[in-house]
Design a protein around this motif. Structure first.
Motif, PDB file in Angstrom:
ATOM      1  N   LEU A  30     -10.646  -6.735  -8.321  1.00 32.35           N
ATOM      2  CA  LEU A  30      -9.514  -6.106  -9.297  1.00 32.35           C
ATOM      3  C   LEU A  30      -9.278  -4.695  -9.001  1.00 32.35           C
ATOM      4  O   LEU A  30      -8.415  -4.387  -9.183  1.00 32.35           O
ATOM      5  CB  LEU A  30      -9.791  -6.343 -10.645  1.00 32.35           C
ATOM      6  CG  LEU A  30      -9.736  -7.861 -11.321  1.00 32.35           C
ATOM      7  CD1 LEU A  30     -10.700  -8.121 -12.587  1.00 32.35           C
ATOM      8  CD2 LEU A  30      -8.561  -8.180 -11.532  1.00 32.35           C
ATOM      9  N   TYR A  34      -5.845  -2.837  -8.616  1.00 28.44           N
ATOM     10  CA  TYR A  34      -5.139  -2.042  -9.612  1.00 28.44           C
ATOM     11  C   TYR A  34      -5.746  -0.876 -10.165  1.00 28.44           C
ATOM     12  O   TYR A  34      -7.127  -0.572  -9.601  1.00 28.44           O
ATOM     13  CB  TYR A  34      -5.302  -3.029 -11.120  1.00 28.44           C
ATOM     14  CG  TYR A  34      -4.689  -4.326 -10.678  1.00 28.44           C
ATOM     15  CD1 TYR A  34      -3.113  -4.456 -10.679  1.00 28.44           C
ATOM     16  CD2 TYR A  34      -5.526  -5.596 -10.635  1.00 28.44           C
ATOM     17  CE1 TYR A  34      -2.667  -5.745 -10.272  1.00 28.44           C
ATOM     18  CE2 TYR A  34      -5.061  -6.605 -10.434  1.00 28.44           C
ATOM     19  CZ  TYR A  34      -3.566  -6.712 -10.229  1.00 28.44           C
ATOM     20  OH  TYR A  34      -2.879  -7.939  -9.995  1.00 28.44           O
ATOM     21  N   TYR A  38      -8.080   1.397 -15.548  1.00 25.72           N
ATOM     22  CA  TYR A  38      -7.674   0.239 -16.324  1.00 25.72           C
ATOM     23  C   TYR A  38      -8.398  -1.025 -16.327  1.00 25.72           C
ATOM     24  O   TYR A  38      -8.642  -1.567 -17.549  1.00 25.72           O
ATOM     25  CB  TYR A  38      -6.089  -0.321 -16.029  1.00 25.72           C
ATOM     26  CG  TYR A  38      -4.854   0.695 -15.995  1.00 25.72           C
ATOM     27  CD1 TYR A  38      -5.240   2.011 -16.636  1.00 25.72           C
ATOM     28  CD2 TYR A  38      -3.838   0.506 -15.800  1.00 25.72           C
ATOM     29  CE1 TYR A  38      -4.488   2.765 -16.971  1.00 25.72           C
ATOM     30  CE2 TYR A  38      -2.925   1.552 -15.765  1.00 25.72           C
ATOM     31  CZ  TYR A  38      -3.020   2.773 -16.537  1.00 25.72           C
ATOM     32  OH  TYR A  38      -2.112   3.808 -16.828  1.00 25.72           O
ATOM     33  N   VAL A  39      -8.916  -1.249 -15.049  1.00 26.29           N
ATOM     34  CA  VAL A  39      -9.657  -2.512 -14.773  1.00 26.29           C
ATOM     35  C   VAL A  39     -10.992  -2.322 -15.765  1.00 26.29           C
ATOM     36  O   VAL A  39     -11.516  -3.021 -16.428  1.00 26.29           O
ATOM     37  CB  VAL A  39      -9.998  -2.698 -13.401  1.00 26.29           C
ATOM     38  CG1 VAL A  39     -11.220  -3.851 -13.151  1.00 26.29           C
ATOM     39  CG2 VAL A  39      -8.673  -3.113 -12.624  1.00 26.29           C
ATOM     40  N   ALA A  98      -3.104 -12.627 -10.761  1.00 27.56           N
ATOM     41  CA  ALA A  98      -2.848 -10.958 -10.625  1.00 27.56           C
ATOM     42  C   ALA A  98      -1.704 -10.794 -11.901  1.00 27.56           C
ATOM     43  O   ALA A  98      -0.764 -11.590 -11.727  1.00 27.56           O
ATOM     44  CB  ALA A  98      -2.368 -10.481  -9.536  1.00 27.56           C
ATOM     45  N   GLN A 102       1.677  -3.144 -13.416  1.00 34.49           N
ATOM     46  CA  GLN A 102       0.397  -2.429 -13.416  1.00 34.49           C
ATOM     47  C   GLN A 102       0.298  -1.920 -14.690  1.00 34.49           C
ATOM     48  O   GLN A 102      -0.633  -0.687 -14.835  1.00 34.49           O
ATOM     49  CB  GLN A 102       0.573  -1.646 -12.078  1.00 34.49           C
ATOM     50  CG  GLN A 102       0.484  -2.054 -10.892  1.00 34.49           C
ATOM     51  CD  GLN A 102      -0.889  -2.199 -10.313  1.00 34.49           C
ATOM     52  OE1 GLN A 102      -1.737  -1.744 -10.672  1.00 34.49           O
ATOM     53  NE2 GLN A 102      -0.949  -3.397  -9.556  1.00 34.49           N
ATOM     54  N   LYS A 106      -1.647  -5.118 -19.319  1.00 34.76           N
ATOM     55  CA  LYS A 106      -1.819  -6.354 -18.274  1.00 34.76           C
ATOM     56  C   LYS A 106      -2.826  -6.397 -17.565  1.00 34.76           C
ATOM     57  O   LYS A 106      -3.694  -7.249 -17.375  1.00 34.76           O
ATOM     58  CB  LYS A 106      -0.519  -6.472 -17.491  1.00 34.76           C
ATOM     59  CG  LYS A 106       0.990  -6.541 -18.216  1.00 34.76           C
ATOM     60  CD  LYS A 106       1.160  -7.906 -18.711  1.00 34.76           C
ATOM     61  CE  LYS A 106       2.452  -8.045 -19.144  1.00 34.76           C
ATOM     62  NZ  LYS A 106       2.911  -9.467 -19.397  1.00 34.76           N
ATOM     63  N   VAL A 107      -3.211  -4.999 -16.910  1.00 36.85           N
ATOM     64  CA  VAL A 107      -4.548  -4.947 -16.091  1.00 36.85           C
ATOM     65  C   VAL A 107      -5.692  -5.010 -16.724  1.00 36.85           C
ATOM     66  O   VAL A 107      -6.715  -5.727 -16.565  1.00 36.85           O
ATOM     67  CB  VAL A 107      -4.313  -3.741 -15.268  1.00 36.85           C
ATOM     68  CG1 VAL A 107      -5.784  -3.402 -14.367  1.00 36.85           C
ATOM     69  CG2 VAL A 107      -3.142  -3.833 -14.539  1.00 36.85           C
TER      70      VAL A 107
END
Length: 194
Positions: A30, A34, A38-39, A98, A102, A106-107
Protein backbone atom coordinates in the motif's frame (compact mmCIF):
# COMPACT_ATOMS: atom_id res chain seq x y z
CA UNK A 1 -0.07 2.78 37.06
CA UNK A 2 1.81 2.45 33.79
CA UNK A 3 4.68 -0.08 33.83
CA UNK A 4 7.50 0.64 31.39
CA UNK A 5 8.85 -2.88 31.92
CA UNK A 6 5.57 -4.52 30.88
CA UNK A 7 5.28 -2.10 27.96
CA UNK A 8 8.83 -2.99 26.83
CA UNK A 9 8.24 -6.75 27.13
CA UNK A 10 4.97 -6.47 25.23
CA UNK A 11 6.53 -4.24 22.59
CA UNK A 12 9.39 -6.70 22.03
CA UNK A 13 7.23 -9.81 21.81
CA UNK A 14 4.58 -8.25 19.56
CA UNK A 15 7.11 -6.41 17.37
CA UNK A 16 9.17 -9.52 16.68
CA UNK A 17 6.09 -11.68 16.11
CA UNK A 18 4.49 -9.17 13.71
CA UNK A 19 7.60 -8.19 11.73
CA UNK A 20 7.72 -11.36 9.60
CA UNK A 21 3.93 -11.35 9.20
CA UNK A 22 1.86 -10.41 6.17
CA UNK A 23 1.16 -6.97 7.65
CA UNK A 24 4.61 -5.66 6.76
CA UNK A 25 4.10 -6.87 3.18
CA UNK A 26 0.61 -5.38 2.99
CA UNK A 27 1.89 -2.06 4.36
CA UNK A 28 4.77 -2.11 1.92
CA UNK A 29 2.42 -2.77 -0.98
CA UNK A 30 0.00 0.00 0.00
CA UNK A 31 2.86 2.38 0.83
CA UNK A 32 4.34 2.02 -2.65
CA UNK A 33 1.00 2.92 -4.27
CA UNK A 34 -0.38 5.64 -2.02
CA UNK A 35 0.62 8.48 0.27
CA UNK A 36 2.30 6.86 3.28
CA UNK A 37 0.58 9.04 5.89
CA UNK A 38 -2.87 8.12 4.55
CA UNK A 39 -2.03 4.42 4.59
CA UNK A 40 -0.57 4.63 8.08
CA UNK A 41 -3.66 6.40 9.46
CA UNK A 42 -5.93 3.57 8.34
CA UNK A 43 -3.57 0.79 9.40
CA UNK A 44 -2.94 2.42 12.81
CA UNK A 45 -6.68 2.74 13.48
CA UNK A 46 -7.27 -0.93 12.63
CA UNK A 47 -4.44 -2.04 14.92
CA UNK A 48 -5.85 0.08 17.75
CA UNK A 49 -9.19 -1.74 17.39
CA UNK A 50 -7.42 -5.12 17.44
CA UNK A 51 -5.42 -4.27 20.57
CA UNK A 52 -8.51 -3.09 22.45
CA UNK A 53 -10.27 -6.37 21.62
CA UNK A 54 -7.22 -8.44 22.61
CA UNK A 55 -6.70 -6.62 25.92
CA UNK A 56 -10.39 -7.00 26.74
CA UNK A 57 -10.18 -10.74 26.08
CA UNK A 58 -7.04 -11.00 28.21
CA UNK A 59 -8.69 -9.09 31.03
CA UNK A 60 -11.59 -11.57 31.05
CA UNK A 61 -9.04 -14.38 31.50
CA UNK A 62 -7.88 -12.79 34.76
CA UNK A 63 -11.25 -13.71 36.30
CA UNK A 64 -10.22 -17.39 36.18
CA UNK A 65 -8.05 -19.01 38.89
CA UNK A 66 -4.43 -17.80 38.59
CA UNK A 67 -2.95 -21.28 38.22
CA UNK A 68 -5.30 -22.10 35.34
CA UNK A 69 -4.58 -18.77 33.64
CA UNK A 70 -0.80 -19.32 33.89
CA UNK A 71 -1.13 -22.83 32.41
CA UNK A 72 -3.38 -21.56 29.60
CA UNK A 73 -1.07 -18.63 28.83
CA UNK A 74 1.95 -20.99 28.79
CA UNK A 75 0.26 -23.37 26.37
CA UNK A 76 -0.80 -20.50 24.10
CA UNK A 77 2.74 -19.10 24.08
CA UNK A 78 4.01 -22.57 23.13
CA UNK A 79 1.46 -22.70 20.32
CA UNK A 80 2.54 -19.23 19.14
CA UNK A 81 6.19 -20.29 19.08
CA UNK A 82 5.26 -23.42 17.12
CA UNK A 83 3.29 -21.36 14.59
CA UNK A 84 6.27 -19.07 14.05
CA UNK A 85 8.75 -21.92 13.71
CA UNK A 86 6.58 -24.06 11.44
CA UNK A 87 5.01 -21.48 9.12
CA UNK A 88 6.11 -21.25 5.52
CA UNK A 89 8.39 -18.35 4.67
CA UNK A 90 6.72 -17.31 1.42
CA UNK A 91 3.42 -15.66 2.30
CA UNK A 92 3.01 -13.66 -0.88
CA UNK A 93 1.38 -10.25 -1.07
CA UNK A 94 -2.16 -9.53 -0.06
CA UNK A 95 -4.44 -8.78 -2.97
CA UNK A 96 -6.21 -5.56 -2.21
CA UNK A 97 -8.47 -3.71 -4.56
CA UNK A 98 -6.89 -0.31 -4.97
CA UNK A 99 -9.07 2.72 -4.28
CA UNK A 100 -9.97 4.56 -7.48
CA UNK A 101 -8.72 7.88 -6.12
CA UNK A 102 -6.02 9.02 -3.72
CA UNK A 103 -8.24 10.82 -1.20
CA UNK A 104 -7.47 10.42 2.50
CA UNK A 105 -10.71 8.57 3.26
CA UNK A 106 -10.39 6.12 0.35
CA UNK A 107 -6.74 5.27 1.01
CA UNK A 108 -6.95 5.14 4.80
CA UNK A 109 -10.20 3.16 4.50
CA UNK A 110 -8.49 0.60 2.27
CA UNK A 111 -5.63 0.26 4.79
CA UNK A 112 -8.07 0.00 7.70
CA UNK A 113 -10.18 -2.72 6.06
CA UNK A 114 -7.15 -4.71 4.93
CA UNK A 115 -5.65 -4.87 8.43
CA UNK A 116 -9.00 -5.27 10.20
CA UNK A 117 -9.82 -8.37 8.14
CA UNK A 118 -6.33 -9.83 7.68
CA UNK A 119 -5.24 -9.52 11.31
CA UNK A 120 -8.40 -10.65 13.09
CA UNK A 121 -7.47 -13.61 15.31
CA UNK A 122 -3.84 -13.26 14.23
CA UNK A 123 -0.98 -14.55 16.34
CA UNK A 124 -0.11 -11.10 17.70
CA UNK A 125 -3.70 -10.47 18.74
CA UNK A 126 -3.67 -13.76 20.66
CA UNK A 127 -0.26 -12.93 22.16
CA UNK A 128 -1.57 -9.53 23.28
CA UNK A 129 -4.50 -11.21 25.03
CA UNK A 130 -2.05 -13.63 26.67
CA UNK A 131 0.16 -10.80 27.89
CA UNK A 132 -2.85 -8.90 29.24
CA UNK A 133 -3.88 -12.00 31.19
CA UNK A 134 -0.33 -12.69 32.34
CA UNK A 135 0.50 -9.23 33.67
CA UNK A 136 -2.98 -8.00 34.64
CA UNK A 137 -1.99 -4.53 33.44
CA UNK A 138 -4.19 -3.83 30.41
CA UNK A 139 -2.99 -0.26 29.88
CA UNK A 140 0.73 -1.14 29.78
CA UNK A 141 0.13 -4.20 27.61
CA UNK A 142 -2.19 -2.28 25.30
CA UNK A 143 0.24 0.60 24.82
CA UNK A 144 3.19 -1.74 24.27
CA UNK A 145 1.24 -3.79 21.73
CA UNK A 146 -0.19 -0.88 19.78
CA UNK A 147 3.20 0.87 19.62
CA UNK A 148 4.81 -2.35 18.37
CA UNK A 149 2.15 -2.85 15.71
CA UNK A 150 2.41 0.77 14.61
CA UNK A 151 6.20 0.46 14.42
CA UNK A 152 5.94 -2.64 12.21
CA UNK A 153 3.35 -0.92 10.02
CA UNK A 154 5.60 2.14 9.70
CA UNK A 155 8.58 0.00 8.80
CA UNK A 156 6.52 -1.90 6.25
CA UNK A 157 5.08 1.25 4.72
CA UNK A 158 8.34 3.20 4.62
CA UNK A 159 10.94 0.60 3.82
CA UNK A 160 10.32 -3.01 4.71
CA UNK A 161 12.03 -4.21 1.58
CA UNK A 162 15.28 -2.45 2.58
CA UNK A 163 15.22 -3.93 6.10
CA UNK A 164 14.75 -7.45 4.75
CA UNK A 165 17.92 -7.02 2.66
CA UNK A 166 19.98 -6.66 5.85
CA UNK A 167 18.11 -8.78 8.41
CA UNK A 168 16.97 -12.23 7.28
CA UNK A 169 13.29 -12.88 7.90
CA UNK A 170 14.15 -16.33 9.22
CA UNK A 171 16.33 -14.80 11.96
CA UNK A 172 13.58 -12.41 13.06
CA UNK A 173 11.09 -15.28 13.15
CA UNK A 174 13.41 -17.47 15.24
CA UNK A 175 14.09 -14.68 17.75
CA UNK A 176 10.34 -14.11 18.18
CA UNK A 177 9.76 -17.85 18.64
CA UNK A 178 12.54 -18.05 21.25
CA UNK A 179 11.00 -15.17 23.20
CA UNK A 180 7.64 -16.91 23.15
CA UNK A 181 9.22 -20.19 24.28
CA UNK A 182 10.86 -18.37 27.20
CA UNK A 183 7.55 -16.77 28.19
CA UNK A 184 5.80 -20.14 27.85
CA UNK A 185 8.37 -21.79 30.10
CA UNK A 186 8.07 -19.06 32.71
CA UNK A 187 4.25 -19.19 32.69
CA UNK A 188 4.16 -22.98 32.92
CA UNK A 189 6.72 -22.94 35.74
CA UNK A 190 4.54 -20.48 37.67
CA UNK A 191 1.46 -22.61 37.03
CA UNK A 192 3.14 -25.77 38.32
CA UNK A 193 4.87 -24.18 41.30
CA UNK A 194 1.87 -22.17 42.54
Amino acid sequence: MLSLTIMAITFGVVFLAELPDKTALAGLMLGTRYRASYVFAGVAAAFAVHVVLAVAAGSVLTLLPQRLVQALVGVLFLAGAAVLLLKKGDEGEENVKAPADQSFWKVSGAGFMLILVAEFGDLTQIMTANLAARYEDPLSVGLGAVLALWAVAGIGILGGRTLMKYVPLRLITRIAACLMLALAGFSLYEALSA
